[in-house]
Scaffold this motif. Structure first.
Motif, PDB file in Angstrom:
ATOM      1  N   ARG A  35      51.174  82.853  56.949  1.00  0.00           N
ATOM      2  CA  ARG A  35      51.556  82.638  58.348  1.00  0.00           C
ATOM      3  C   ARG A  35      52.967  82.067  58.370  1.00  0.00           C
ATOM      4  O   ARG A  35      53.296  81.153  57.624  1.00  0.00           O
ATOM      5  N   PHE A  36      53.796  82.600  59.264  1.00  0.00           N
ATOM      6  CA  PHE A  36      55.139  82.076  59.473  1.00  0.00           C
ATOM      7  C   PHE A  36      55.131  81.219  60.729  1.00  0.00           C
ATOM      8  O   PHE A  36      54.624  81.647  61.768  1.00  0.00           O
ATOM      9  N   GLY A  37      55.680  80.008  60.617  1.00  0.00           N
ATOM     10  CA  GLY A  37      55.669  79.090  61.742  1.00  0.00           C
ATOM     11  C   GLY A  37      56.970  78.319  61.856  1.00  0.00           C
ATOM     12  O   GLY A  37      57.698  78.117  60.870  1.00  0.00           O
ATOM     13  N   LEU A  38      57.257  77.859  63.059  1.00  0.00           N
ATOM     14  CA  LEU A  38      58.495  77.147  63.347  1.00  0.00           C
ATOM     15  C   LEU A  38      58.464  75.714  62.816  1.00  0.00           C
ATOM     16  O   LEU A  38      57.429  75.049  62.853  1.00  0.00           O
ATOM     17  N   VAL A  39      59.624  75.250  62.340  1.00  0.00           N
ATOM     18  CA  VAL A  39      59.832  73.855  61.942  1.00  0.00           C
ATOM     19  C   VAL A  39      61.079  73.353  62.667  1.00  0.00           C
ATOM     20  O   VAL A  39      62.111  74.041  62.673  1.00  0.00           O
ATOM     21  N   ALA A  40      61.005  72.180  63.296  1.00  0.00           N
ATOM     22  CA  ALA A  40      62.165  71.635  63.992  1.00  0.00           C
ATOM     23  C   ALA A  40      62.018  70.124  64.136  1.00  0.00           C
ATOM     24  O   ALA A  40      60.903  69.610  64.278  1.00  0.00           O
ATOM     25  N   GLY A  41      63.147  69.426  64.092  1.00  0.00           N
ATOM     26  CA  GLY A  41      63.102  67.979  64.255  1.00  0.00           C
ATOM     27  C   GLY A  41      64.364  67.309  63.758  1.00  0.00           C
ATOM     28  O   GLY A  41      65.450  67.907  63.763  1.00  0.00           O
ATOM     29  N   GLY A  42      64.234  66.057  63.338  1.00  0.00           N
ATOM     30  CA  GLY A  42      65.372  65.283  62.866  1.00  0.00           C
ATOM     31  C   GLY A  42      65.081  64.606  61.549  1.00  0.00           C
ATOM     32  O   GLY A  42      63.928  64.315  61.220  1.00  0.00           O
ATOM     33  N   LEU A  43      66.139  64.377  60.772  1.00  0.00           N
ATOM     34  CA  LEU A  43      66.026  63.725  59.475  1.00  0.00           C
ATOM     35  C   LEU A  43      67.033  62.575  59.399  1.00  0.00           C
ATOM     36  O   LEU A  43      68.039  62.573  60.115  1.00  0.00           O
ATOM     37  N   VAL A  44      66.760  61.631  58.529  1.00  0.00           N
ATOM     38  CA  VAL A  44      67.684  60.527  58.302  1.00  0.00           C
ATOM     39  C   VAL A  44      67.760  60.257  56.804  1.00  0.00           C
ATOM     40  O   VAL A  44      66.749  60.258  56.106  1.00  0.00           O
ATOM     41  N   ASP A  45      68.990  60.087  56.318  1.00  0.00           N
ATOM     42  CA  ASP A  45      69.249  59.789  54.902  1.00  0.00           C
ATOM     43  C   ASP A  45      69.652  58.325  54.757  1.00  0.00           C
ATOM     44  O   ASP A  45      70.543  57.855  55.481  1.00  0.00           O
ATOM     45  N   PHE A  46      69.041  57.643  53.819  1.00  0.00           N
ATOM     46  CA  PHE A  46      69.416  56.272  53.478  1.00  0.00           C
ATOM     47  C   PHE A  46      69.986  56.288  52.055  1.00  0.00           C
ATOM     48  O   PHE A  46      69.250  56.521  51.090  1.00  0.00           O
ATOM     49  N   ARG A  47      71.286  56.081  51.935  1.00  0.00           N
ATOM     50  CA  ARG A  47      71.896  56.066  50.604  1.00  0.00           C
ATOM     51  C   ARG A  47      71.604  54.739  49.918  1.00  0.00           C
ATOM     52  O   ARG A  47      71.939  53.673  50.434  1.00  0.00           O
ATOM     53  N   ILE A  48      70.942  54.813  48.760  1.00  0.00           N
ATOM     54  CA  ILE A  48      70.553  53.592  48.052  1.00  0.00           C
ATOM     55  C   ILE A  48      71.386  53.368  46.797  1.00  0.00           C
ATOM     56  O   ILE A  48      71.373  52.283  46.227  1.00  0.00           O
ATOM     57  N   ALA A  49      72.100  54.412  46.369  1.00  0.00           N
ATOM     58  CA  ALA A  49      72.976  54.315  45.207  1.00  0.00           C
ATOM     59  C   ALA A  49      73.880  55.539  45.225  1.00  0.00           C
ATOM     60  O   ALA A  49      73.578  56.528  45.909  1.00  0.00           O
ATOM     61  N   PRO A  50      75.018  55.511  44.531  1.00  0.00           N
ATOM     62  CA  PRO A  50      75.873  56.697  44.486  1.00  0.00           C
ATOM     63  C   PRO A  50      75.098  57.926  43.997  1.00  0.00           C
ATOM     64  O   PRO A  50      74.537  57.936  42.910  1.00  0.00           O
ATOM     65  N   GLY A  51      75.049  58.943  44.844  1.00  0.00           N
ATOM     66  CA  GLY A  51      74.352  60.174  44.485  1.00  0.00           C
ATOM     67  C   GLY A  51      72.858  60.139  44.661  1.00  0.00           C
ATOM     68  O   GLY A  51      72.174  61.113  44.347  1.00  0.00           O
ATOM     69  N   VAL A  52      72.307  59.041  45.179  1.00  0.00           N
ATOM     70  CA  VAL A  52      70.855  58.921  45.348  1.00  0.00           C
ATOM     71  C   VAL A  52      70.558  58.459  46.777  1.00  0.00           C
ATOM     72  O   VAL A  52      71.180  57.508  47.270  1.00  0.00           O
ATOM     73  N   SER A  53      69.620  59.114  47.435  1.00  0.00           N
ATOM     74  CA  SER A  53      69.263  58.752  48.796  1.00  0.00           C
ATOM     75  C   SER A  53      67.768  58.918  49.025  1.00  0.00           C
ATOM     76  O   SER A  53      67.087  59.658  48.309  1.00  0.00           O
ATOM     77  N   VAL A  54      67.272  58.206  50.023  1.00  0.00           N
ATOM     78  CA  VAL A  54      65.900  58.361  50.502  1.00  0.00           C
ATOM     79  C   VAL A  54      65.968  59.143  51.802  1.00  0.00           C
ATOM     80  O   VAL A  54      66.766  58.825  52.693  1.00  0.00           O
ATOM     81  N   ILE A  55      65.148  60.183  51.927  1.00  0.00           N
ATOM     82  CA  ILE A  55      65.170  61.078  53.079  1.00  0.00           C
ATOM     83  C   ILE A  55      63.851  60.968  53.831  1.00  0.00           C
ATOM     84  O   ILE A  55      62.772  61.098  53.244  1.00  0.00           O
TER      85      ILE A  55
END
Length: 234
Positions: free
Chosen positions: A68-88
Motif C-alpha cells: 500500500r502506498f500512503g502519504l507522509v507529512a509533518g515536521g521534524l526537528v534536529d538537535f545537534r549534540i556533537a559535530p556531525g551528530v544529531s538527534v532527530i
C-alpha cells in the motif's frame, strides 16, 4: 553604464551573497533546526499464514501480500549534540497498511454435493498513525553544502484512524477498527539522509515490533514499511 553605478551594483550583489552565506553558516552552526517534510510510505503487513502457501499454489490457489502506498507529512526537528551528530525527532502523519488477496482453488466435485465457488477474497487495510521518530543522525560524508548522514533509531506510532475493506464471496464491506488496534506501535528504523543547503531527502525502512492483533493470531501481524520523504530545513 557609469563606473560609479557599476561599482554600486557590484557592491550590492556582493552584500547579498555574503548575507546569504552568513545566514547559511548560522543555520549550520545552530544547535536546533526545524524542517517540514512530505513523501510516501510503501507498506506491507507481515502476516504468518497458518498453512503452507506452496500447498495452496499446488492446489490451484494463491496468496498475495500486496503493498500500500500512503502519504507522509509533518515536521521534524534536529538537535545537534556533537559535530556531525544529531538527534532527530518530530511528528509525521503516516498512512500505512497493506493489501491481502487470497484465491481459493476449485473444490473437488463430489456427487450430490454442490460446493459454492469461493473465488478471490481481497482485504484492503489502511491505518493512519502520528509517527514520532527518535533517530540519531551521524554524518558519513560532506562536500561543500552537500552532506550525507546515516540515520536510525526507534519509531513510535500513535494510532489515529484505521479501516478495512473486504471484497469477495459476493460482498463488499468497509468498516472502521481504530479502537481494536494497539494505541502505540513500536518499531526500529534504519536509513539515510541527504542535505544540500536548506533542501533534504531521507529514506528509511521500519520493522514494526507491535502485534496489531493483540495476540489473536499465533504469529501476530506487524508493520513493515519503506518511507521516502523530502523537505525544507529552516
Amino acid at each position: 553604464m557609469p563606473k560609479s553605478l557599476r561599482f554600486l551594483l557590484l557592491a550590492l550583489l556582493s552584500l547579498v551573497f555574503v548575507s546569504e552565506a552568513a545566514a547559511q553558516a548560522r543555520a549550520e552552526s545552530s544547535p536546533i533546526r526545524f524542517s517540514v517534510a512530505a513523501g510516501f510510505n510503501m507498506s506491507r503487513l507481515n502476516l504468518a499464514l497458518p498453512f503452507d502457501p506452496d500447498l495452496l499454489a499446488e492446489a490451484g490457489g494463491s496468496f498475495d501480500e500486496g503493498a500500500r502506498f500512503g502519504l507522509v507529512a509533518g515536521g521534524l526537528v534536529d538537535f545537534r549534540i556533537a559535530p556531525g551528530v544529531s538527534v532527530i525527532s518530530g511528528g509525521l502523519m503516516s498512512t500505512r497498511g497493506g493489501n491481502l488477496e487470497l484465491t481459493f482453488p476449485d473444490l473437488p466435485l463430489i456427487p450430490d454435493i454442490d460446493f459454492p465457488a469461493l473465488g478471490t477474497i481481497e482485504l484492503d487495510t489502511r491505518m493512519i498513525y502520528v509517527d514520532v521518530p527518535a533517530f540519531v543522525g551521524v554524518g558519513v560524508a560532506k562536500f561543500g553544502e552537500n552532506r550525507i548522514e546515516a540515520i536510525g533509531g526507534a519509531m513510535i506510532g500513535f494510532r489515529a484512524h484505521a479501516r478495512q475493506k473486504l471484497t469477495g464471496l459476493g460482498i463488499s464491506e468497509e468498516q472502521e477498527f481504530t479502537d481494536e488496534l494497539p494505541a502505540v506501535d513500536f518499531g526500529l528504523s534504519i536509513g539515510g539522509r541527504y542535505t544540500c543547503g536548506h533542501i533534504f531527502a531521507a529514506a528509511y525502512y521500519t520493522w514494526g515490533f507491535t502485534d496489531l492483533t493483540k495476540g489473536d493470531l499465533p504469529e501476530g501481524l506487524k508493520h513493515r514499511y519503506f518511507t521516502l520523504i523530502g523537505g525544507w530545513r529552516f
